[in-house]
Design a protein around this motif. Structure first.
Motif, short mmCIF file in Angstrom:
data_model
loop_
_atom_site.label_atom_id
_atom_site.label_comp_id
_atom_site.label_asym_id
_atom_site.label_seq_id
_atom_site.Cartn_x
_atom_site.Cartn_y
_atom_site.Cartn_z
N GLU A 181 0.83 -1.20 0.00
CA GLU A 181 0.00 0.00 0.00
C GLU A 181 0.88 1.26 0.00
OE1 GLU A 181 -1.90 -2.93 3.05
OE2 GLU A 181 0.09 -2.19 2.52
N GLY A 222 -0.92 6.92 2.11
CA GLY A 222 -1.49 7.39 3.36
C GLY A 222 -0.87 8.72 3.78
N TRP A 224 -10.20 -3.15 0.58
CA TRP A 224 -9.60 -2.30 1.60
C TRP A 224 -10.28 -2.56 2.93
CZ3 TRP A 224 -5.27 0.32 0.83
CH2 TRP A 224 -4.92 0.68 -0.47
N ARG A 277 -9.79 -1.39 7.28
CA ARG A 277 -9.14 -0.39 8.13
C ARG A 277 -9.26 -0.82 9.58
NH1 ARG A 277 -13.29 4.77 7.31
NH2 ARG A 277 -15.05 3.92 8.51
N ARG A 299 -10.56 -4.89 12.98
CA ARG A 299 -10.38 -4.56 11.56
C ARG A 299 -11.73 -4.69 10.87
NH1 ARG A 299 -5.06 -6.79 8.63
NH2 ARG A 299 -4.31 -5.88 10.58
N VAL A 348 -13.94 -1.96 4.32
CA VAL A 348 -14.28 -0.62 3.82
C VAL A 348 -14.89 -0.72 2.43
CG1 VAL A 348 -13.34 1.62 3.14
CG2 VAL A 348 -12.45 0.45 5.17
N ASP A 381 -12.67 8.46 10.13
CA ASP A 381 -12.02 7.66 9.08
C ASP A 381 -10.55 7.40 9.41
OD1 ASP A 381 -13.87 9.57 6.69
OD2 ASP A 381 -14.29 7.51 7.33
N TYR A 383 -5.04 1.69 7.01
CA TYR A 383 -5.77 1.08 5.91
C TYR A 383 -4.95 -0.05 5.30
CZ TYR A 383 -9.44 4.57 6.09
OH TYR A 383 -10.51 5.35 6.49
N TYR A 384 -5.58 -1.22 5.20
CA TYR A 384 -4.91 -2.41 4.70
C TYR A 384 -5.51 -2.86 3.38
CZ TYR A 384 -3.11 -2.87 9.46
OH TYR A 384 -2.48 -2.66 10.67
N CYS A 385 -4.64 -3.27 2.48
CA CYS A 385 -5.04 -3.88 1.23
C CYS A 385 -5.12 -5.39 1.45
CB CYS A 385 -3.99 -3.55 0.17
SG CYS A 385 -4.18 -4.38 -1.41
N GLY A 422 -0.14 -2.12 5.43
CA GLY A 422 -0.96 -0.98 5.81
C GLY A 422 -0.35 0.37 5.50
N GLN A 477 -1.12 4.54 6.82
CA GLN A 477 -1.85 5.30 7.83
C GLN A 477 -2.58 6.50 7.22
OE1 GLN A 477 -2.27 4.67 11.18
NE2 GLN A 477 -3.62 6.47 11.26
#
Length: 122
Positions: free
Chosen positions: A6, A9, A36, A38, A45, A48, A90, A94-96, A115, A117
């Motif tokens: 990712e 961020g 995605w 988060r 977790r 999204v 929000d 954030y993780y892929c 991730g 941020q």
């Protein structure tokens, strides 16, 4: 082993926009869906948005509908998340993720990035 990386961020003010991206090292049948997730400190977790690489069908969490847009890039190995009208809630890592079934459930995804941020200040 599929690797996901990712990027993008950052810290933004409430009401602002940000785009984050994820690049997959390869495209296999086990990665039909990219998504995605988060996670904020102290929270679980959560999903999204997700997109099916074959048909392009998308899924969004209710909390981001109308504000976030998920899309695929060239060769369908790059995934983007355009985030508009950002809110302090929000804020999260954030993780892929990639898997063979599109949903908002962590258990449906076997591959994860480290991730990126996203911080939204009020």
């Amino acid at each position: 082993q599929v690797q996901l990386v990712e990027s993008g961020g950052s810290s933004v003010q409430a009401g602002g926009s940000l785009s984050i991206s994820c690049v997959a090292s390869e495209y296999t049948s086990r990665t039909a869906c990219m998504a995605w997730f988060r996670q904020a400190p102290g929270n679980e977790r959560e999903g999204v948005a997700a997109i099916n690489r074959y048909g392009g069908a998308t899924w969004y969490a209710d909390s981001v509908k109308g504000r976030f847009t998920i899309s695929l890039g060239y060769a369908k190995r790059t995934m983007y998340l355009q985030m508009n009208s950002l809110k302090p809630e929000d804020t999260a890592m954030y993780y892929c993720a990639a898997g063979d079934y599109c949903s908002g459930n962590v258990g449906d995804f076997g591959y994860w990035g480290k991730g990126t941020q996203v911080t939204v200040s009020s």
